[in-house]
Design a protein around this motif. Structure first.
Motif, PDB file in Angstrom:
ATOM      1  N   PHE A   1       6.996  -0.974  -6.041  1.00  0.00           N
ATOM      2  CA  PHE A   1       7.425  -2.015  -6.984  1.00  0.00           C
ATOM      3  C   PHE A   1       8.843  -2.528  -6.693  1.00  0.00           C
ATOM      4  N   PRO A   2       9.843  -1.654  -6.551  1.00  0.00           N
ATOM      5  CA  PRO A   2      11.195  -2.169  -6.263  1.00  0.00           C
ATOM      6  C   PRO A   2      11.252  -2.982  -4.965  1.00  0.00           C
ATOM      7  N   THR A   3      10.533  -2.529  -3.942  1.00  0.00           N
ATOM      8  CA  THR A   3      10.525  -3.257  -2.671  1.00  0.00           C
ATOM      9  C   THR A   3       9.889  -4.625  -2.829  1.00  0.00           C
ATOM     10  N   GLU A   4       8.802  -4.695  -3.614  1.00  0.00           N
ATOM     11  CA  GLU A   4       8.123  -5.972  -3.820  1.00  0.00           C
ATOM     12  C   GLU A   4       8.971  -6.934  -4.648  1.00  0.00           C
TER      13      GLU A   4
ATOM     14  N   HIS B   1      -0.611  -8.581  -6.413  1.00  0.00           N
ATOM     15  CA  HIS B   1      -0.428  -9.871  -5.765  1.00  0.00           C
ATOM     16  C   HIS B   1       0.531  -9.770  -4.581  1.00  0.00           C
ATOM     17  N   SER B   2       0.363 -10.643  -3.640  1.00  0.00           N
ATOM     18  CA  SER B   2       1.346 -10.800  -2.571  1.00  0.00           C
ATOM     19  C   SER B   2       2.594 -11.455  -3.152  1.00  0.00           C
ATOM     20  N   PRO B   3       3.780 -10.857  -2.985  1.00  0.00           N
ATOM     21  CA  PRO B   3       5.003 -11.502  -3.473  1.00  0.00           C
ATOM     22  C   PRO B   3       5.175 -12.922  -2.927  1.00  0.00           C
ATOM     23  N   TYR B   4       4.690 -13.139  -1.713  1.00  0.00           N
ATOM     24  CA  TYR B   4       4.794 -14.470  -1.111  1.00  0.00           C
ATOM     25  C   TYR B   4       4.004 -15.498  -1.925  1.00  0.00           C
ATOM     26  N   ILE B   5       2.766 -15.134  -2.303  1.00  0.00           N
ATOM     27  CA  ILE B   5       1.941 -16.041  -3.096  1.00  0.00           C
ATOM     28  C   ILE B   5       2.547 -16.260  -4.479  1.00  0.00           C
ATOM     29  N   VAL B   6       3.071 -15.198  -5.076  1.00  0.00           N
ATOM     30  CA  VAL B   6       3.712 -15.326  -6.388  1.00  0.00           C
ATOM     31  C   VAL B   6       4.877 -16.307  -6.301  1.00  0.00           C
TER      32      VAL B   6
END
Length: 345
Positions: free
Chosen positions: A128-131, A81-86
């Protein structure tokens, strides 16, 4: 010690998806009634016997039909998923249901690689850590763009994992750690030890906090619990063989599960040869038994002993139980009995 529930929203034999989701809500309402700590819903894709593909929608549906229960993702598989959408989705949930939403975050795809590719079009490579940092930034409103209504909201994060890599990450970030020992118990002790030793206090958490996933089936007698557990055995056999059958009623015994599987998959062709004695045909059983090694199965007395033994083995603060019991009434009774056990420990 606290008790929580994980629900993969399995489709029972004879159910459709709508009925499976109704079962999910009924169990959540019962969990709220008996004082369960939190209720998490998993994320799985391209798995026809599980109805947990659109996790955020199921969480919203569960929140709408409960009043106080904390409901979260077990978890959001962030690379999908896009972190923005989450941030937008879970910020919206937090706005609608304040202080009841939780974000469990995982790095696995929750599916096969071909489906993962379909989910991640244009995002084949993820860190993962960056997201996680990006997602945190949207809630703290420190990123170059804002995600409304998430900006400024405090939704708790949890790191999910089944390896030592996730343990190091959870410790470095100072976040609670949920270990998936309900299906991947092999590295459980090592991962929890690493997390506790390496933990760095953060603004989000002052001391390490471990949630341990367990399979749990509690019944009036050991014999009844073992019989109910044949549904769990069939479920994990489905995982290993990718059969994707709906959740099946219990059989008389675990041996009956394997006899039925053997006769269906490996009919003997050489007369009086006992195929059960040939290692090739026992591989699936070995894998299933390894996956389900962290299971509490038995009467109240037996499960109390098993839980105390598990506590001696690994230091955890909370168990998150998943119960593959076909009969929904017996499943609710199992959770009630488990809650009574946990409350006494």
């Amino acid at each position: 010690m606290k008790l929580s529930i994980l629900n993969l929203v399995p489709v029972r034999e004879g159910q459709n998806y709508q009925q499976a989701m109704a079962s999910m809500v009924t169990l959540a309402q019962y969990a709220e009634q008996i004082g369960i700590e939190r209720y998490w819903i998993a994320e799985h894709h391209n798995t026809k016997n599980l109805a947990s593909s659109a996790t955020a929608l199921l969480i919203q549906h569960t929140l709408a039909h409960t009043e106080t229960l904390r409901v979260g993702s077990g978890g959001v598989m962030l690379p999908n998923h896009s972190p923005y959408i989450v941030a937008e989705q879970y910020g919206t949930l937090e706005t609608l249901y304040p202080n009841r939403v939780e974000l469990g975050l995982g790095r696995a795809p929750g599916t096969d690689m071909r489906t993962a590719y379909a989910l991640r079009k244009g995002r084949e490579h993820s860190d993962f850590p960056t997201e996680i940092a990006e997602l945190r930034g949207y809630f703290e409103n420190t990123n170059p763009v804002s995600a409304y209504p998430a900006a400024g909201l405090k939704v708790p994060f949890y790191i999910l994992g089944s390896s030592t890599e996730s343990a190091y990450l959870a410790a470095e970030l100072g976040l609670p750690y949920a270990f998936a020992s309900h299906f991947a118990p092999r590295m459980m002790e090592m991962a929890v030890e690493i997390y506790r030793k390496q933990f760095k206090p953060s603004p989000h958490l002052a001391a390490p906090y471990v949630i341990l996933g367990v399979n749990a089936i509690v019944a009036q007698t050991d014999e009844q619990a073992r019989q109910l557990a044949t549904t769990q055995t069939q479920f994990f056999l489905n995982v290993v063989t990718n059969a994707q059958q709906n959740l099946q009623p219990p059989l008389a015994s675990a041996d009956d599960v394997w006899k039925r599987h053997l006769s269906a998959q490996f009919p003997p062709h050489f007369g009086p040869v006992d195929f059960q004695e040939i290692p090739l045909y026992n591989q699936e059983r070995a894998v299933v038994e390894q996956m389900t090694a962290c299971s509490l199965i038995g009467s109240s007395a037996s499960v109390t002993h098993q839980l105390n033994t598990l506590r001696d083995q690994v230091h955890f603060d909370e168990i998150m139980a998943v119960s593959y019991i076909f009969d929904e009434q017996l499943q609710r009774l199992s959770y009630k009995m488990l809650k009574e056990i946990v409350d006494k420990i």
